[in-house]
Design an enzyme around this catalytic site. Structure first.
Site, PDB file in Angstrom:
ATOM      1  CE1 TYR A  44       6.578   3.510  10.996  1.00 11.83           C
ATOM      2  CE2 TYR A  44       4.939   3.124  11.861  1.00 11.83           C
ATOM      3  CZ  TYR A  44       5.809   2.809  11.468  1.00 11.83           C
ATOM      4  OH  TYR A  44       5.487   1.297  11.729  1.00 11.83           O
ATOM      5  CG  ASN A  60       4.382  -3.635   5.892  1.00 11.18           C
ATOM      6  OD1 ASN A  60       4.163  -3.216   7.050  1.00 11.18           O
ATOM      7  ND2 ASN A  60       5.422  -3.030   4.912  1.00 11.18           N
TER       8      ASN A  60
HETATM    9  N1  UDP Z   1       4.122   2.133   4.092  1.00  7.27           N
HETATM   10  C1  UDP Z   1       2.674   2.500   3.569  1.00  7.27           C
HETATM   11  N2  UDP Z   1       3.274   3.153   1.915  1.00  7.27           N
HETATM   12  C2  UDP Z   1       4.031   3.638   0.953  1.00  7.27           C
HETATM   13  C3  UDP Z   1       5.330   3.459   1.896  1.00  7.27           C
HETATM   14  C4  UDP Z   1       5.254   2.908   3.544  1.00  7.27           C
HETATM   15  O1  UDP Z   1       1.790   2.105   3.543  1.00  7.27           O
HETATM   16  O2  UDP Z   1       4.272   3.896   0.242  1.00  7.27           O
HETATM   17  C5  UDP Z   1       4.288   2.550   5.384  1.00  7.27           C
HETATM   18  C6  UDP Z   1       4.564   1.025   5.401  1.00  7.27           C
HETATM   19  O3  UDP Z   1       2.934  -0.182   6.928  1.00  7.27           O
HETATM   20  C7  UDP Z   1       5.992   1.104   5.537  1.00  7.27           C
HETATM   21  C8  UDP Z   1       5.496   2.012   6.657  1.00  7.27           C
HETATM   22  O4  UDP Z   1       4.757   2.624   6.290  1.00  7.27           O
HETATM   23  O5  UDP Z   1       6.779   0.047   6.547  1.00  7.27           O
HETATM   24  C9  UDP Z   1       7.432   3.113   7.123  1.00  7.27           C
HETATM   25  O6  UDP Z   1       7.686   3.013   5.980  1.00  7.27           O
HETATM   26  P1  UDP Z   1       9.060   2.382   5.122  1.00  7.27           P
HETATM   27  O7  UDP Z   1       9.515   3.104   3.931  1.00  7.27           O
HETATM   28  O8  UDP Z   1       9.476   2.975   7.104  1.00  7.27           O
HETATM   29  O9  UDP Z   1       9.294   0.875   5.293  1.00  7.27           O
HETATM   30  P2  UDP Z   1      10.069  -0.161   6.790  1.00  7.27           P
HETATM   31  O10 UDP Z   1      11.313   0.446   6.911  1.00  7.27           O
HETATM   32  O11 UDP Z   1       8.584  -0.922   7.300  1.00  7.27           O
HETATM   33  O12 UDP Z   1      10.420  -1.210   5.340  1.00  7.27           O
END
Ligand code: UDP
Ligand code: MG
Length: 158
Positions: free
Chosen positions: A52, A115
């Site tokens: 991350y 999620n």
């Molecule tokens: N996440 C969160 N709060 C936010 C945005 C993201 O807790 O406001 C978490 C969520 O679990 C997400 C992960 O951080 O899946 C990575 O964020 P990203 O924007 O990359 O989303 P993804 O690619 O997983 O859809």
């Protein structure tokens, strides 16, 4: 020629804890993607930070690191035509309440903080993320399709 893509998928700790491993893998398998790597593991702090890195400094970053290490994940590599975007489509948007109905996140999750599933967002991210969790010798691309197996077994009968 169309090349197959590989993407990194993870059933996050809440998905594992809730007994949704099979359901989530099934979504990708029934779409037709091939699971070429699969393992359950406890994410280390180093892996979490590497995974991350793009979110470092964001308000949700500390909680995200804690979340992904809150229990074992099921990490997998799937392969198929346009698999990166296709897998994201099956997963749905980050916020389960924005995700299209029928997607994994819309069907099984309520809030973006939990999620239940991760999927790489580009071919480059996929390559990087696969490297964090898998060695090349843990990926299995050999394997015959059913028609090849049938022909082989009939040939063996003579
Ligand atoms: N996440 C969160 N709060 C936010 C945005 C993201 O807790 O406001 C978490 C969520 O679990 C997400 C992960 O951080 O899946 C990575 O964020 P990203 O924007 O990359 O989303 P993804 O690619 O997983 O859809
Ligand atoms: Mg992302």
């Amino acid at each position: 020629m169309h090349t197959e893509e590989r993407t990194f998928i993870a059933v996050k700790p809440d998905g594992v804890q809730r007994g949704l491993i099979g359901e989530i893998i099934k979504r990708f398998e029934t779409k037709g993607y091939k699971v070429i790597g699969l393992k359950m593991l406890q994410v280390t702090d180093e892996q979490a930070r590497a995974h991350y890195a793009e979110h470092e400094g964001k308000p949700f970053y500390p909680r995200l690191l804690k979340y992904i290490q809150s229990g074992p994940i099921v990490a997998m590599v799937i392969q198929g035509y346009n698999a990166v975007a296709g897998a994201r489509h099956l997963m749905g948007a980050t916020d389960p309440n924005q995700a299209e109905a029928g997607t994994i996140r819309a069907s099984f999750a309520q809030v973006k903080e939990y999620n239940i599933v991760h999927g790489s967002d580009s071919v480059e991210s996929a390559q990087r993320e696969i490297g964090i969790y898998f060695n090349e010798n843990e990926l299995f691309t050999e394997g015959k399709c059913m028609s090849e197996l049938v022909v082989e077994s009939l040939d063996a009968e003579g």
